[in-house]
Design an enzyme around this catalytic site. Structure first.
Site, mmCIF file in Angstrom:
data_model
loop_
_atom_site.group_PDB
_atom_site.id
_atom_site.type_symbol
_atom_site.label_atom_id
_atom_site.label_comp_id
_atom_site.label_asym_id
_atom_site.label_seq_id
_atom_site.Cartn_x
_atom_site.Cartn_y
_atom_site.Cartn_z
ATOM 1 N N THR A 78 -20.416 -8.484 33.560
ATOM 2 C CA THR A 78 -20.495 -9.841 32.993
ATOM 3 C C THR A 78 -21.884 -10.082 32.405
ATOM 4 O OG1 THR A 78 -18.876 -10.712 34.562
ATOM 5 C CG2 THR A 78 -20.365 -12.307 33.540
ATOM 6 N N CYS A 331 -4.170 -12.864 36.694
ATOM 7 C CA CYS A 331 -4.815 -11.557 36.553
ATOM 8 C C CYS A 331 -6.297 -11.693 36.315
ATOM 9 C CB CYS A 331 -4.204 -10.765 35.403
ATOM 10 S SG CYS A 331 -2.588 -10.116 35.812
HETATM 11 C C1 PLP Z 1 -14.456 -6.511 36.086
HETATM 12 C C2 PLP Z 1 -14.658 -6.621 34.628
HETATM 13 C C3 PLP Z 1 -15.741 -7.319 34.090
HETATM 14 C C4 PLP Z 1 -16.728 -8.050 34.961
HETATM 15 O O1 PLP Z 1 -17.527 -7.138 35.660
HETATM 16 P P1 PLP Z 1 -18.465 -7.674 36.841
HETATM 17 O O2 PLP Z 1 -19.300 -6.464 37.159
HETATM 18 O O3 PLP Z 1 -17.558 -8.067 37.951
HETATM 19 O O4 PLP Z 1 -19.272 -8.789 36.301
HETATM 20 C C5 PLP Z 1 -15.884 -7.345 32.733
HETATM 21 N N1 PLP Z 1 -15.017 -6.733 31.922
HETATM 22 C C6 PLP Z 1 -13.954 -6.055 32.396
HETATM 23 C C7 PLP Z 1 -13.042 -5.371 31.449
HETATM 24 C C8 PLP Z 1 -13.742 -5.976 33.755
HETATM 25 O O5 PLP Z 1 -12.696 -5.324 34.220
#
Ligand code: PLP
Length: 388
Positions: A78, A331
């Site tokens: 994120t 989801c």
């Molecule tokens: C889980 C996920 C995120 C977020 O990742 P975090 O490390 O939890 O912030 C972003 N993009 C995709 C495609 C994800 O699966």
């Protein structure tokens, strides 16, 4: 195997993965004796912590064909996504005011893109086809000399489809645009080489690859053309790109998780594919009318997203409490309401609500999936069967 199955059976590997115990072992020293601040350059405590960061930088880099000094640690995908989208537009947006992305991206990309739009940049959000893939002609039409950044995910977190990154990267490069991928679901699972795919940036998350939550990385290609504005002001850690004391234990976990993936990237995918093929064959044989969401072929083998036409999704979910799965209604982490990804591939609202996402991975067994198939088939029959 063959013993009693622990319930609920965890089948939500796209939401997060269990921590591999070998990863935990690699993290422990930095939660205990080696507690130093990697920024402390005058004593051994600091040096040990810094060494842990260096090792992990190499472990992450080698999995994607990058150099260690092109890896920057963040709190997760994120943060990496926000840093790239906002940071690139801030530096390059005056010359090139356009950002191109896709409707089925993770919310953090879409929301960061929306923030760029509010800041006055031109954001194009491309649709996807019924298979969940972007149309390359539409990409080619959208990208121009006005485009600063093209951001397309590697593997979709809801429907598992793999976007054609090599072709998209070639289009971006033809117009001198920067190319970013959110690889939270792809890194460590499928081969992603930054040169092969013409990538300038890649977002990485540890907790999707059997590492800890709260840590990730950004790959940023070396050179002035990939300059971006930091989003955090402070002590200038991570070469000024991401201030804040790094978390050596979490970073060591990310590195160890990446190294474990590197050891068996094709082998593990093959194992997961075989497990999934069996579950899929069973469900589609026993439940005529079942719909697969997303491309049949261009998909991560550990994802199965299916719609049960004519069924009440809530009722279905309530009757399979022994399975930890996600529904089409939830989801996307903290979001409620029907999935925008399933809507983007043309599913109706009822098909979207009556959808399940099954995510399997490293620790899933045949026995668990046989149990899951029994539970799902039994539940569908109990709540009235599928609409023919
Ligand atoms: C889980 C996920 C995120 C977020 O990742 P975090 O490390 O939890 O912030 C972003 N993009 C995709 C495609 C994800 O699966």
């Amino acid at each position: 195997m063959g013993g009693a199955i622990q319930t609920p059976v965890y089948l939500d590997y796209q939401a997060t993965t269990p921590l591999d115990e070998r990863v935990l072992a690699a993290m422990m020293p930095y939660l205990t004796a080696k507690f130093g601040n990697p920024h402390s350059s005058t004593h051994r405590f600091g040096w040990e912590a810094e060494a842990a960061l260096d090792v992990a930088r190499g472990q992450v880099a080698s999995l994607i064909g990058a150099a260690a000094d092109e890896i920057y640690f963040t709190s997760g995908a994120t943060e990496s996504n926000n840093l790239v989208l906002k940071g690139v537009m801030d530096v390059w947006g005056k010359k090139r005011p356009e950002l191109v992305t896709v409707a089925t991206e993770h919310k953090c990309v879409l929301e960061a893109a929306a923030a760029c739009a509010r800041a006055g940049y031109d954001v194009t959000v491309l649709p996807v086809g019924p298979d969940g893939l972007v149309d390359l002609d539409q990409v080619a039409e959208a990208v121009s000399e006005r485009t600063a950044l093209v951001s397309v995910m590697a593997v979709n977190n809801e429907i598992g489809v793999i976007q054609p990154l090599r072709e998209i990267g070639a289009i971006a490069k033809r117009h001198g645009a920067l190319f970013h991928t959110d690889a939270a679901q792809g890194f460590g699972k499928i081969v992603l080489d930054v040169d092969d795919l013409s990538l300038d940036f890649m977002s990485i998350s540890a907790h999707k690859i059997y590492g800890p939550k709260g840590v990730g990385a950004l790959y940023k290609r070396a050179g002035r053309q990939t300059a971006l504005t930091p989003q955090m002001s402070g002590g200038g850690q991570e070469h000024g790109l991401r201030s804040g004391t790094q978390a050596p234990a979490l970073v060591a976990g990310l590195g160890a998780a990446a190294a474990l993936c590197a050891q068996g990237i094709g082998q593990e995918a093959g194992h997961i594919e075989a497990l999934m093929a069996r579950l899929k064959a069973r469900l589609f044989a026993d439940l005529p009318g079942l719909l697969l969401n997303g491309s049949e072929s261009a998909r991560w083998v550990g994802n199965l997203n299916i719609s049960f036409p004519g069924l009440d999704g809530d009722l279905l979910l309530a009757s399979i409490r022994s399975l930890a799965v996600s529904s089409g209604a939830a989801c996307a982490s903290a979001m409620t309401g029907p999935s925008y990804v399933l809507a983007a591939i043309g599913r109706t609202e009822t098909e979207t609500k009556a959808a399940l996402r099954i995510g399997i991975g490293r620790f899933t067994t045949d026995a668990e999936l046989d149990f899951a198939a029994d539970e799902i088939v039994g539940a569908v029959r109990k709540v009235g069967g599928l609409r023919a």
